[in-house]
Design a protein around this motif. Sequence first.
Motif, PDB file in Angstrom:
ATOM      1  N   SER B 198      24.463  12.376  65.775  1.00 39.48           N
ATOM      2  CA  SER B 198      26.080  12.444  65.974  1.00 39.48           C
ATOM      3  C   SER B 198      26.475  11.518  66.790  1.00 39.48           C
ATOM      4  O   SER B 198      27.274  10.630  66.527  1.00 39.48           O
ATOM      5  CB  SER B 198      26.316  13.759  66.248  1.00 39.48           C
ATOM      6  OG  SER B 198      28.038  13.887  66.413  1.00 39.48           O
ATOM      7  N   LEU B 199      25.748  11.274  67.938  1.00 42.64           N
ATOM      8  CA  LEU B 199      25.919  10.291  69.003  1.00 42.64           C
ATOM      9  C   LEU B 199      25.624   8.900  68.364  1.00 42.64           C
ATOM     10  O   LEU B 199      26.435   7.826  68.677  1.00 42.64           O
ATOM     11  CB  LEU B 199      25.013  10.489  70.266  1.00 42.64           C
ATOM     12  CG  LEU B 199      25.247  11.476  71.159  1.00 42.64           C
ATOM     13  CD1 LEU B 199      24.315  11.724  72.386  1.00 42.64           C
ATOM     14  CD2 LEU B 199      26.590  11.618  71.825  1.00 42.64           C
ATOM     15  N   PHE B 200      24.544   8.993  67.670  1.00 41.10           N
ATOM     16  CA  PHE B 200      24.154   7.608  67.232  1.00 41.10           C
ATOM     17  C   PHE B 200      25.318   7.137  66.198  1.00 41.10           C
ATOM     18  O   PHE B 200      25.891   5.914  66.355  1.00 41.10           O
ATOM     19  CB  PHE B 200      23.207   7.803  66.061  1.00 41.10           C
ATOM     20  CG  PHE B 200      22.643   6.640  65.321  1.00 41.10           C
ATOM     21  CD1 PHE B 200      21.602   6.082  65.985  1.00 41.10           C
ATOM     22  CD2 PHE B 200      23.113   6.356  64.168  1.00 41.10           C
ATOM     23  CE1 PHE B 200      20.947   4.565  64.886  1.00 41.10           C
ATOM     24  CE2 PHE B 200      22.783   5.122  63.514  1.00 41.10           C
ATOM     25  CZ  PHE B 200      21.770   4.383  63.817  1.00 41.10           C
ATOM     26  N   ALA B 201      26.005   7.942  65.414  1.00 40.09           N
ATOM     27  CA  ALA B 201      27.076   7.456  64.406  1.00 40.09           C
ATOM     28  C   ALA B 201      28.249   7.234  65.506  1.00 40.09           C
ATOM     29  O   ALA B 201      28.853   5.967  64.969  1.00 40.09           O
ATOM     30  CB  ALA B 201      27.581   8.755  63.426  1.00 40.09           C
ATOM     31  N   ARG B 202      28.573   7.689  66.329  1.00 40.36           N
ATOM     32  CA  ARG B 202      29.695   7.272  67.202  1.00 40.36           C
ATOM     33  C   ARG B 202      29.610   5.954  67.920  1.00 40.36           C
ATOM     34  O   ARG B 202      30.226   5.246  68.043  1.00 40.36           O
ATOM     35  CB  ARG B 202      29.797   8.495  68.309  1.00 40.36           C
ATOM     36  CG  ARG B 202      30.397   9.808  67.711  1.00 40.36           C
ATOM     37  CD  ARG B 202      32.073   9.535  67.260  1.00 40.36           C
ATOM     38  NE  ARG B 202      32.471  10.799  67.187  1.00 40.36           N
ATOM     39  CZ  ARG B 202      33.866  11.073  67.149  1.00 40.36           C
ATOM     40  NH1 ARG B 202      34.742   9.753  67.083  1.00 40.36           N
ATOM     41  NH2 ARG B 202      34.365  12.310  66.849  1.00 40.36           N
ATOM     42  N   TYR B 203      28.224   5.833  68.431  1.00 37.84           N
ATOM     43  CA  TYR B 203      27.722   4.728  69.249  1.00 37.84           C
ATOM     44  C   TYR B 203      27.970   3.591  68.602  1.00 37.84           C
ATOM     45  O   TYR B 203      28.389   2.333  68.763  1.00 37.84           O
ATOM     46  CB  TYR B 203      26.626   4.978  69.923  1.00 37.84           C
ATOM     47  CG  TYR B 203      26.027   3.789  71.029  1.00 37.84           C
ATOM     48  CD1 TYR B 203      26.764   3.375  71.908  1.00 37.84           C
ATOM     49  CD2 TYR B 203      24.781   3.304  70.672  1.00 37.84           C
ATOM     50  CE1 TYR B 203      26.570   2.335  72.765  1.00 37.84           C
ATOM     51  CE2 TYR B 203      24.360   2.322  71.531  1.00 37.84           C
ATOM     52  CZ  TYR B 203      25.261   1.760  72.551  1.00 37.84           C
ATOM     53  OH  TYR B 203      25.066   0.803  73.487  1.00 37.84           O
ATOM     54  N   PHE B 204      27.165   3.378  67.209  1.00 43.64           N
ATOM     55  CA  PHE B 204      26.973   2.247  66.542  1.00 43.64           C
ATOM     56  C   PHE B 204      28.168   1.950  65.487  1.00 43.64           C
ATOM     57  O   PHE B 204      28.062   1.175  64.674  1.00 43.64           O
ATOM     58  CB  PHE B 204      25.688   2.287  65.836  1.00 43.64           C
ATOM     59  CG  PHE B 204      24.579   1.862  66.699  1.00 43.64           C
ATOM     60  CD1 PHE B 204      24.245   0.840  67.406  1.00 43.64           C
ATOM     61  CD2 PHE B 204      23.650   3.109  66.975  1.00 43.64           C
ATOM     62  CE1 PHE B 204      23.110   0.910  68.139  1.00 43.64           C
ATOM     63  CE2 PHE B 204      22.478   3.112  68.027  1.00 43.64           C
ATOM     64  CZ  PHE B 204      22.231   1.797  68.253  1.00 43.64           C
ATOM     65  N   ASN B 205      28.943   3.271  65.327  1.00 41.47           N
ATOM     66  CA  ASN B 205      30.112   2.894  64.354  1.00 41.47           C
ATOM     67  C   ASN B 205      29.571   2.767  63.123  1.00 41.47           C
ATOM     68  O   ASN B 205      30.313   2.569  61.860  1.00 41.47           O
ATOM     69  CB  ASN B 205      31.106   2.008  64.514  1.00 41.47           C
ATOM     70  CG  ASN B 205      31.610   2.113  66.153  1.00 41.47           C
ATOM     71  OD1 ASN B 205      31.213   1.035  67.000  1.00 41.47           O
ATOM     72  ND2 ASN B 205      32.173   3.010  66.299  1.00 41.47           N
ATOM     73  N   TYR B 206      28.225   3.234  62.659  1.00 39.09           N
ATOM     74  CA  TYR B 206      27.758   2.741  61.479  1.00 39.09           C
ATOM     75  C   TYR B 206      26.420   3.576  61.132  1.00 39.09           C
ATOM     76  O   TYR B 206      25.810   3.962  62.200  1.00 39.09           O
ATOM     77  CB  TYR B 206      27.207   1.442  61.372  1.00 39.09           C
ATOM     78  CG  TYR B 206      26.093   1.101  60.192  1.00 39.09           C
ATOM     79  CD1 TYR B 206      26.776   0.693  58.970  1.00 39.09           C
ATOM     80  CD2 TYR B 206      25.018   0.814  60.353  1.00 39.09           C
ATOM     81  CE1 TYR B 206      26.271   0.624  57.815  1.00 39.09           C
ATOM     82  CE2 TYR B 206      24.140   0.611  59.324  1.00 39.09           C
ATOM     83  CZ  TYR B 206      24.794   0.523  58.099  1.00 39.09           C
ATOM     84  OH  TYR B 206      23.850   0.173  57.041  1.00 39.09           O
ATOM     85  N   VAL B 207      26.348   4.095  59.936  1.00 32.63           N
ATOM     86  CA  VAL B 207      25.304   5.238  59.645  1.00 32.63           C
ATOM     87  C   VAL B 207      24.607   4.406  58.408  1.00 32.63           C
ATOM     88  O   VAL B 207      25.240   4.036  57.433  1.00 32.63           O
ATOM     89  CB  VAL B 207      25.482   6.401  59.357  1.00 32.63           C
ATOM     90  CG1 VAL B 207      24.230   7.118  59.116  1.00 32.63           C
ATOM     91  CG2 VAL B 207      25.931   7.124  60.807  1.00 32.63           C
ATOM     92  N   GLY B 208      23.095   4.083  58.572  1.00 34.18           N
ATOM     93  CA  GLY B 208      22.471   3.667  57.237  1.00 34.18           C
ATOM     94  C   GLY B 208      21.248   4.276  57.389  1.00 34.18           C
ATOM     95  O   GLY B 208      20.604   4.463  58.164  1.00 34.18           O
TER      96      GLY B 208
END
Lengths: 288, 567
Positions: B198-208
């Motif tokens: 969840s933090l990853f998504a918020r930090y990078f503004n992108y999920v792949g």
Amino acid sequence: MDLFLQLFFNGLTNGSYYALLGVGFGLIFATTKIVHFAYGPIFACAAYAAWWAASLGVPLPLAGVFAVAVAAVLGVASFLVIYRPIQVRGAPGLVALIASLGLFILLENLLGIVFGAGNKVIENVNYDVFFLGPVFFTSIHLWQIASLAILGGALFLFLRYTRFGKAIVAMTDNREMAEIIGIDTTRMAIAVFAIGSALSAVPAVLILLKDGATTHMGFQAVFMAFVTVVVGGIGSIRGAVVGGFALGLVQSLGLWKIPTEWQSSIAFVVLFLILVARPQGLFGASRL
Amino acid sequence: MEYLLHIAVMVCLYSILATSFNLLIGFAGLFALSQAAFYGLGAYTTAILLVDVGLPFPLPLIASAVVGAGVGTLLALPALRIVGDYLVVVTLAFQIILVEVAMNWTGLTGGTDGISGVPNYQVFGLSLDSPTSFLPVALLVAALCFWIAWRLATSPFGRSLRAMRENESAAVSVGKNVVAMKLVVFAFSAGLAAVAGSLFARYFNYVGADSFLIEETIYILAMVILGGAGNLVGSVLGAAILVILPELLKFIALPVDIADKSRLVLYGLVMVAILIYRPQGLLGERKTQARTRASSGPGGGEAAAVPLRASAGAAARGRTIEGRGLAKQFGGIVAISSLDIRLEPGTITGLIGPNGAGKTTAFNLLTGFLKPTGGEVLLDGSSTGALKPYELARAGVARSFQDLRLFTKMTVLENVLVALPGQVGDSVFSVYFRPAAVRRDEAANVRRAREVLAFVGLEEQLHETAENLSYAEEKLLVVARLLATGADVLLFDEPLSGLDGATLQEIFPVMRRLAESGKTVCIIEHNLDVIKELCSVVYYLDEGHAMAVGRPEELMADPELAERYFR
């Protein structure tokens, strides 16, 4: 119906490929109890070795022999340098498995550094194309099936009828007893790493001829080998053959109804379901 | 500066991943290689809920944790039938399937394009869109996750996890519900990893999907192994080293195209080298003695008679266990056929007979470790058929193992502590929400454990690791662990074999006092002098059933039995 026949034949050739991979991997696993994940990148190294030799102008059969030698040497080296020190320390089997994952990453990326990215293909390979009714195939497909028949059969005879082979089977059954009756288990382990890895080089070269080589090819190979062994039952050549064909056919015939992009998932779903339903594999452990 | 802070954020993310992974690997001993899948699951959950649904903070974060924990539990349910190498492979397969789904279910996940435009955190109108502003959040969440993992790992529940890791059947024999424990630890591990996602998504503004491949799982594994399995601080250290090291390597001029690959080669090398030269990792497993030492007080001496009352709760209830017409076949092999056996309170019953007579199988049937193919087991007259082994242990039927099965990497005190019944700290809810009650109960348990150890004469070795004990001490510890369960029916599988005469003379009174206090005791034993000394009833087992029952001297006088066995 035509599509079905073609898919069926593809399943058979892929099945032979998986079965041969499974035989080599399973021999190592059953005898040494090591989950040799680095079997994958060693398989890839064999393909690259053949490609490199061929690109220098070495005739293809010789390049294949070179690949077999490279795989055998790498297999034995991974046992002597990594697995054996870990086993000597009496560490649990999973430690060897993790080390194997480390070796996996190491080898795969070394390949990438040495040979660069991209698909390596051998130019100007001559092979025959056949049509049998609606079914299309090439001599490479035939070689995939023949290599399984020849090498699998040879290994079977070796394990069944030679003194050395029987010692390996004894070790597969019960390592401690084998040691007690004077079998040098280290020597046997070296032998199975050599044989198992050498076996993997043959499908590696055939895949190189068919599709080319990439640094990532090892993962798929070792995983399919593992699935094959699990499906067929550990410690059994017959099991690996049955497992390989089952896997190849399921994967190929699955395309009949399932969109292509999911094809690579099929094997994993099958594996997942089988292990969940039958934790000991479909056939359990049987002899040879 | 921004760059350094970015690295700090990454260390936070990987700390969460490595500590949560360590719960599974280091503490529970479950090698499930799908941590990156749960990481990705959390990232996708947050991204989808924010972009497609537009849920406000903190719902996406919570949803990520819940989805991660839920899927983790769902995976665990079938996967837990599978052990060791197979669990590794089945979870690898799960990892790959999940990535394939993310790649191909374009409608939900954006397929290979992934999901972009995940909004930043907003705090007081401030958008946390830079490493500088994001770092405090990352630190806070990482600290919270670490606390959650730490609390679990150092609790009595964590101790039970380690016992399960050391020997699952022994953990069951002291009343641990290992299936429930595995589900809980899977849920925690997966849930925490999903929070990192969840933090990853918020930090990078992108999920792949390519951020959550199998390779990612292996990097996280490398962090755990490097830091030390079973040591949470080690995981943070491992995460820091393996995040920072490649950044340092960037200062070495390498051609751009092989820089990444060199980094990975290094990963592989580090992993292999550690496993060969320092398999326990940089820090190794922490010996958890601080808390137990603090509560040390007078233990031995007059305590000798106390623990029997203490560990039995109320005075022994006087229980009878009975097997009627028991039969057990393995495939075509008959191990037990029509065995009738009755163990009475206040007596020591001996079980003798040649090897392969079915003595240990009889124990396995009485304690529920095996289900009989015929007949039934009655505890105080009611059938135990529906009870699982751990339930039977809790109901007061406990057994030891011929091959000891100590929790070898744990201390003597922990071996006994873990066996004490009804621990408040075995409940995860209490671990987090009733810390005072857990602490009180733990202090009382440490006292009880010390009493039990004083009773068998191991008070000197409290903080010794079980694997360092002498053979005689190991046997004593087996007795202590069995006593600690507080069970009324105690089945000892060859508790005395291999002990010298002097040690036997120390153990005899212990056994007798157990019987005198109303316990129901049964021992498997080959040494007839021991049988004569201790037992009031002896069953002679051969070919799977009781050939003779009686007082020891009666049986030994029987010429036929003498011929068969006693010669």
